[in-house]
Design a protein around this motif. Structure first.
Motif, mmCIF file in Angstrom:
data_model
loop_
_atom_site.group_PDB
_atom_site.id
_atom_site.type_symbol
_atom_site.label_atom_id
_atom_site.label_comp_id
_atom_site.label_asym_id
_atom_site.label_seq_id
_atom_site.Cartn_x
_atom_site.Cartn_y
_atom_site.Cartn_z
ATOM 1 N N GLN A 69 -10.380 -6.161 20.436
ATOM 2 C CA GLN A 69 -9.249 -5.257 20.274
ATOM 3 C C GLN A 69 -8.475 -5.614 19.019
ATOM 4 O O GLN A 69 -8.451 -6.781 18.590
ATOM 5 N N LEU A 70 -7.827 -4.626 18.446
ATOM 6 C CA LEU A 70 -7.083 -4.862 17.211
ATOM 7 C C LEU A 70 -5.930 -5.835 17.415
ATOM 8 O O LEU A 70 -5.535 -6.534 16.480
ATOM 9 N N LYS A 71 -5.431 -5.927 18.642
ATOM 10 C CA LYS A 71 -4.353 -6.895 18.880
ATOM 11 C C LYS A 71 -4.867 -8.328 18.723
ATOM 12 O O LYS A 71 -4.097 -9.222 18.343
ATOM 13 N N GLY A 96 -4.778 -8.873 15.020
ATOM 14 C CA GLY A 96 -3.397 -9.098 14.611
ATOM 15 C C GLY A 96 -2.916 -10.491 14.942
ATOM 16 O O GLY A 96 -2.222 -11.133 14.147
ATOM 17 N N VAL A 113 -0.429 -4.605 15.337
ATOM 18 C CA VAL A 113 -1.425 -3.532 15.282
ATOM 19 C C VAL A 113 -0.959 -2.404 14.354
ATOM 20 O O VAL A 113 -1.754 -1.899 13.550
ATOM 21 N N LYS A 130 -10.328 1.428 14.050
ATOM 22 C CA LYS A 130 -11.199 0.266 14.200
ATOM 23 C C LYS A 130 -12.531 0.509 13.504
ATOM 24 O O LYS A 130 -13.076 -0.390 12.859
#
Length: 237
Positions: free
Chosen positions: A44-46, A49, A56, A66
């Motif tokens: 996940q992008l989190k 980050g 994000v 993504k």
């Protein structure tokens, strides 16, 4: 192995990291590290980050999605791979068989140093990556170089009387297989006695290449330039 880049003097040095504030490249590098760790694109992008200390929404200021981030990561991987290849070719000299092996050495050592990029480019290409004109141009450049080198080796009489595509496929199979011994950490299971021997890559390539070499090629392969990455410490990043 730490990242290897050419300097203007032709010497190799370790990449020391991104300049302060270069968030875009830091995000791309974080994606490559996540892929290397999980051997999947299921992140996940989190998570990205968290690795680079940003949010994000900040990632979305640099990448539309993504999938866009994966495309840019794959493109960045090809740039890194070309850095390895350019360095290896500079060390190979003019002998075409040396240059052909140099491309193979660069391929494997790029994979060892940057497994996340390698896995994305060689095993996890998405439709968006394959649709990227930049990515396809990078791939075509590599394929064209290999085609030219194999054609020249054939004209020098280094190969047996087999079709060029068969030689190209055999070389790709060897390079991909050797690279995966390292990226999948398989060497410790199939040949633990080879761990720590930095000439293994060169020896494996020569063994694989002999299947398509003529008598002249077998004589020539004993005089080719060695693996230019052999004496560079193989340290995890």
């Amino acid at each position: 192995m730490a990242d290897v880049l050419k300097t203007s003097s032709g010497r190799v040095r370790k990449k020391t990291g991104y300049h302060h504030g270069d968030l875009r490249n830091a995000i791309i590098e974080a994606v490559a590290k996540l892929i290397a760790k999980s051997h999947s694109l299921d992140f996940q992008l989190k998570e990205v980050g968290k690795m680079v200390g940003t949010s994000v929404p900040a990632i979305y200021r640099h990448f539309e999605s993504k999938q866009d981030l994966l495309v840019e990561t794959a493109i960045a991987g090809y740039v890194l791979q070309e850095n390895y290849r350019s360095y290896a070719l500079d060390q190979a000299g003019d002998m075409v068989l040396s240059r052909l092996l140099a491309v193979g050495y660069a391929y494997v050592h790029f994979a060892r140093s940057h497994p996340g990029y390698f896995l994305l480019m060689k095993s996890m290409e998405t439709e968006e990556i394959l649709s990227s004109e930049t990515y396809q141009a990078q791939r075509y450049k590599t394929i064209r170089l290999m085609d030219e080198l194999v054609t020249e080796c054939s004209s020098e009489g280094y190969f047996t009387d087999v079709e060029k595509d068969l030689v190209l496929a055999a070389l790709q199979a060897a390079a991909f297989g050797i690279a995966n011994l390292y990226t999948a950490d398989q060497l410790r299971y199939v040949a633990p006695g080879l761990i720590g021997q930095e000439d293994v890559v060169a020896r494996l390539f020569k063994i694989s290449l002999r299947a398509v070499l003529s008598e002249a090629g077998n004589r020539a392969v004993e005089t080719v330039a060695g693996d230019p990455f052999q004496d560079i410490p193989n340290k995890p990043e």
